[in-house]
Scaffold this motif. Structure first.
Motif, mmCIF file in Angstrom:
data_model
loop_
_atom_site.group_PDB
_atom_site.id
_atom_site.type_symbol
_atom_site.label_atom_id
_atom_site.label_comp_id
_atom_site.label_asym_id
_atom_site.label_seq_id
_atom_site.Cartn_x
_atom_site.Cartn_y
_atom_site.Cartn_z
ATOM 1 N N ASN A 84 67.944 58.298 21.139
ATOM 2 C CA ASN A 84 68.678 59.494 21.558
ATOM 3 C C ASN A 84 70.180 59.345 21.372
ATOM 4 O O ASN A 84 70.902 60.338 21.389
ATOM 5 N N GLY A 85 70.646 58.127 21.163
ATOM 6 C CA GLY A 85 72.055 57.897 20.889
ATOM 7 C C GLY A 85 72.439 58.080 19.429
ATOM 8 O O GLY A 85 73.620 58.085 19.098
ATOM 9 N N LEU A 86 71.451 58.262 18.551
ATOM 10 C CA LEU A 86 71.730 58.436 17.121
ATOM 11 C C LEU A 86 71.965 59.912 16.813
ATOM 12 O O LEU A 86 71.176 60.773 17.208
ATOM 13 N N SER A 87 73.017 60.198 16.069
ATOM 14 C CA SER A 87 73.354 61.597 15.783
ATOM 15 C C SER A 87 72.309 62.291 14.915
ATOM 16 O O SER A 87 72.167 63.507 14.985
ATOM 17 N N ALA A 88 71.555 61.564 14.111
ATOM 18 C CA ALA A 88 70.550 62.176 13.240
ATOM 19 C C ALA A 88 69.247 62.495 13.977
ATOM 20 O O ALA A 88 68.407 63.226 13.455
ATOM 21 N N VAL A 89 69.080 61.967 15.173
ATOM 22 C CA VAL A 89 67.853 62.208 15.937
ATOM 23 C C VAL A 89 67.958 63.560 16.614
ATOM 24 O O VAL A 89 68.875 63.833 17.380
ATOM 25 N N ARG A 90 66.998 64.443 16.293
ATOM 26 C CA ARG A 90 66.982 65.793 16.851
ATOM 27 C C ARG A 90 66.121 65.878 18.108
ATOM 28 O O ARG A 90 66.374 66.684 18.986
ATOM 29 N N ALA A 91 65.073 65.055 18.184
ATOM 30 C CA ALA A 91 64.198 65.045 19.366
ATOM 31 C C ALA A 91 63.373 63.771 19.360
ATOM 32 O O ALA A 91 63.115 63.196 18.305
ATOM 33 N N THR A 92 62.980 63.344 20.548
ATOM 34 C CA THR A 92 62.044 62.221 20.682
ATOM 35 C C THR A 92 60.900 62.682 21.570
ATOM 36 O O THR A 92 61.107 63.430 22.523
#
Length: 142
Positions: A84-92
């Motif tokens: 969740n700290g990565l800017s490319a991650v939209r959802a987990t």
């Protein structure tokens, strides 16, 4: 930046309008601590601003993928915080079955997606992964 700061940033990425009370409860600290940490992160330049995400913004990623992750041991919560700290991650998403976590990723290029995937695979606790590119979206929530 410590783990509490990373968790705070993750919560703000999810909902930048969350109240100090809600953030404090989620972090297990006082409202005063949350306020002080946000101010310190802003003054240090770690947080450079807050923004609004429009529906059209979520469709901006030309390259989108789903990464399924198998996590060893009890590291799921830690891995999700890192993701969740990565800017490319939209959802987990946590899930059952073969995979422990499914990650929605969006990038501008395939090369950038490749870098993000490699970064995630290096996280401590990642035992296995499989990634599928999203080619077309026929129906999206909202």
């Amino acid at each position: 930046m410590d783990d509490t700061d990373r968790r705070l940033i993750s919560m703000l990425r999810h909902d930048a309008r969350a109240s100090l009370s809600d953030l404090a409860i989620g972090l297990g600290v006082s409202r005063t601590t949350v306020r002080a940490r946000i101010e310190r992160l802003r003054q240090s330049g770690e947080i450079v601003g807050f923004t609004v995400v429009l529906r059209g913004d979520t469709a901006r990623d030309p390259v989108r993928g789903l990464m399924m992750l198998g996590i060893e041991g009890r590291g799921t919560e830690r891995v999700i915080r890192q993701l969740n700290g990565l800017s490319a991650v939209r959802a987990t998403h946590t899930t059952n079955g073969r995979w422990d976590v499914i990650v929605e990723i969006g990038t501008e290029t395939l090369e950038e997606l490749d870098r993000v995937l490699a970064q995630i695979r290096r996280f401590d606790g990642i035992a296995s992964s499989e990634t599928s590119l999203l080619l077309n979206t026929w129906k999206s929530g909202g």
